[in-house]
Design an enzyme around this catalytic site. Structure first.
Site, PDB file in Angstrom:
ATOM      1  N   ASN A   1       0.867  -1.184   0.000  1.00  0.00           N
ATOM      2  CA  ASN A   1       0.000   0.000   0.000  1.00  0.00           C
ATOM      3  C   ASN A   1       0.905   1.235   0.000  1.00  0.00           C
ATOM      4  OD1 ASN A   1      -1.860   2.000   0.427  1.00  0.00           O
ATOM      5  ND2 ASN A   1      -2.240   1.488   2.586  1.00  0.00           N
ATOM      6  N   TRP A   2       0.984   1.883  -1.145  1.00  0.00           N
ATOM      7  CA  TRP A   2       1.903   3.021  -1.263  1.00  0.00           C
ATOM      8  C   TRP A   2       1.354   4.279  -0.578  1.00  0.00           C
ATOM      9  CZ3 TRP A   2       3.801   2.887  -7.092  1.00  0.00           C
ATOM     10  CH2 TRP A   2       4.462   1.670  -7.324  1.00  0.00           C
ATOM     11  N   LYS A   3       0.095   4.257  -0.213  1.00  0.00           N
ATOM     12  CA  LYS A   3      -0.550   5.428   0.416  1.00  0.00           C
ATOM     13  C   LYS A   3      -0.353   6.659  -0.481  1.00  0.00           C
ATOM     14  CE  LYS A   3       0.409   3.329   4.844  1.00  0.00           C
ATOM     15  NZ  LYS A   3       0.166   3.406   6.272  1.00  0.00           N
TER      16      LYS A   3
ATOM     17  N   HIS B   1      -9.572   1.243   4.716  1.00  0.00           N
ATOM     18  CA  HIS B   1      -8.282   1.357   5.419  1.00  0.00           C
ATOM     19  C   HIS B   1      -8.472   2.256   6.640  1.00  0.00           C
ATOM     20  CE1 HIS B   1      -4.132   2.374   6.300  1.00  0.00           C
ATOM     21  NE2 HIS B   1      -3.809   1.275   5.628  1.00  0.00           N
TER      22      HIS B   1
ATOM     23  N   GLU C   1      -6.755   4.532   7.848  1.00  0.00           N
ATOM     24  CA  GLU C   1      -6.482   5.961   7.635  1.00  0.00           C
ATOM     25  C   GLU C   1      -7.681   6.645   7.000  1.00  0.00           C
ATOM     26  OE1 GLU C   1      -2.785   5.439   5.565  1.00  0.00           O
ATOM     27  OE2 GLU C   1      -1.849   4.777   7.431  1.00  0.00           O
TER      28      GLU C   1
ATOM     29  N   GLU D   1      -5.696  -5.308  10.427  1.00  0.00           N
ATOM     30  CA  GLU D   1      -4.665  -4.292  10.655  1.00  0.00           C
ATOM     31  C   GLU D   1      -4.955  -3.551  11.964  1.00  0.00           C
ATOM     32  OE1 GLU D   1      -2.592  -3.103   6.777  1.00  0.00           O
ATOM     33  OE2 GLU D   1      -4.297  -1.766   7.037  1.00  0.00           O
TER      34      GLU D   1
ATOM     35  N   GLY E   1       2.212   1.884  10.720  1.00  0.00           N
ATOM     36  CA  GLY E   1       3.151   2.991  10.584  1.00  0.00           C
ATOM     37  C   GLY E   1       3.845   3.376  11.886  1.00  0.00           C
TER      38      GLY E   1
ATOM     39  N   SER F   1       3.182  -2.492  10.184  1.00  0.00           N
ATOM     40  CA  SER F   1       4.638  -2.445  10.328  1.00  0.00           C
ATOM     41  C   SER F   1       5.329  -3.759   9.961  1.00  0.00           C
ATOM     42  CB  SER F   1       5.025  -2.014  11.752  1.00  0.00           C
ATOM     43  OG  SER F   1       4.544  -0.719  12.004  1.00  0.00           O
TER      44      SER F   1
ATOM     45  N   GLY G   1       2.606  -1.173   4.265  1.00  0.00           N
ATOM     46  CA  GLY G   1       2.752   0.227   3.883  1.00  0.00           C
ATOM     47  C   GLY G   1       4.214   0.576   3.663  1.00  0.00           C
ATOM     48  N   GLY G   2       4.840   1.104   4.705  1.00  0.00           N
ATOM     49  CA  GLY G   2       6.210   1.640   4.629  1.00  0.00           C
ATOM     50  C   GLY G   2       7.195   0.779   3.860  1.00  0.00           C
TER      51      GLY G   2
HETATM   52  C1  PEP Z   1      -0.851  -0.128   5.778  1.00  0.00           C
HETATM   53  O1  PEP Z   1      -0.705   0.894   5.133  1.00  0.00           O
HETATM   54  O2  PEP Z   1      -1.859  -0.816   5.598  1.00  0.00           O
HETATM   55  C2  PEP Z   1       0.184  -0.516   6.735  1.00  0.00           C
HETATM   56  C3  PEP Z   1       0.053  -1.639   7.390  1.00  0.00           C
HETATM   57  O3  PEP Z   1       1.255   0.346   6.882  1.00  0.00           O
HETATM   58  P1  PEP Z   1       2.675   0.002   7.599  1.00  0.00           P
HETATM   59  O4  PEP Z   1       3.150  -1.294   7.015  1.00  0.00           O
HETATM   60  O5  PEP Z   1       3.548   1.156   7.254  1.00  0.00           O
HETATM   61  O6  PEP Z   1       2.394  -0.126   9.061  1.00  0.00           O
END
Ligand code: PEP
Length: 248
Positions: free
Chosen positions: A9-11, A94, A96, A166, A172, A212, A233-234
């Protein structure tokens, strides 16, 4: 057998040129063919990334969509628009979006049904806050999110849905749920789906963990029986890390 699925997930990261550079970096490596690979890119990059993914088995995802086909919804993107680009998946609900853009279970449900109608596979995110976990409410919260998300969704459609567990406190933040906790919650979601539908549906639905996830934690997470993949994500923003996640 459930096919493992690793989704990045590049956000709100990467312009079109940056997106293409990241895809190039990913494509230049050998990726495990037995793992389904997905990149969820910003709307502006979808078309170009789709072209860049031609000839690979990497799937394309959007990060959100509206449930209507068209209309007076300024700033929104419809499933028809995503479909024409050839978008395979769409992340829906999501945390966010729930936290910053007033996404609620009812809109999540409408988006899931609309995506399914248009042949776009939803990656449906659920998960509790730190406060809910600390007060022992994670199962109540997650069960309600799952059941509301799937209200009116037919059993036959579940094979086209991926659930991403999640925990919000792990997204994050660098804090990963322990593999046992993540496995427990994915199992709990599977049971919730089994109780709503049937044993076959329970066994076939794919459930990812997200929060994460890094190259150093993926192997342990993927060794757990109930975890079928990861939403990342990251770490998905670095080609080499995404490749390591896929080739866990
Ligand atoms: C996400 O964006 O769904 C996520 C889990 O981010 P991260 O891996 O950065 O925690």
């Amino acid at each position: 057998m459930r096919i493992p699925i690793i989704a990045g997930n590049w956000k709100m990261n990467n312009t079109i040129s940056e997106s293409l550079a990241l895809v190039d970096g990913i494509k230049s490596n050998k990726l495990d063919e037995e793992v389904e690979k997905v990149v969820a890119v910003p709307f502006t990059s979808l078309s170009e990334v789709k072209k860049a993914l031609e000839g690979t088995d990497i799937k394309l995802a959007a990060q959100n969509m509206h449930w209507e086909d068209s209309g007076a919804y300024t700033g929104e993107v419809s499933p028809l628009m995503l479909k024409e680009i050839g978008t395979d998946y769409c992340i829906i609900g999501h945390s966010e979006r729930r936290q910053y853009f007033n996404e609620i279970d009812e809109s999540v449900n409408k988006k899931i049904k609309s995506a399914l109608k248009h042949g776009i596979k939803p990656i449906v995110c659920v998960g509790e806050t730190l406060e809910e976990r600390e007060s022992g409410k994670e199962e109540i919260v997650v069960k309600e999110q799952v059941l509301k998300a799937l209200e009116g969704v037919d059993k036959e459609d579940i094979k086209n849905i991926v659930i991403a567990y999640e925990p919000i406190w792990a997204i994050g933040t660098g804090k990963t749920a322990s593999s046992d906790d993540a496995n427990h919650m994915c199992g709990f979601i599977r049971k919730t789906i089994g109780d709503k539908y049937d044993e076959n549906t329970k066994e076939s639905v794919r459930i990812q963990y997200g929060g994460s996830v890094k190259p150093s934690t993926i192997k342990e997470l993927m060794s757990k029986e109930e975890i079928d993949g990861a939403l990342v994500g990251g770490a998905s923003l670095v080609a080499g890390d995404f490749v390591k996640l896929v080739n866990y």
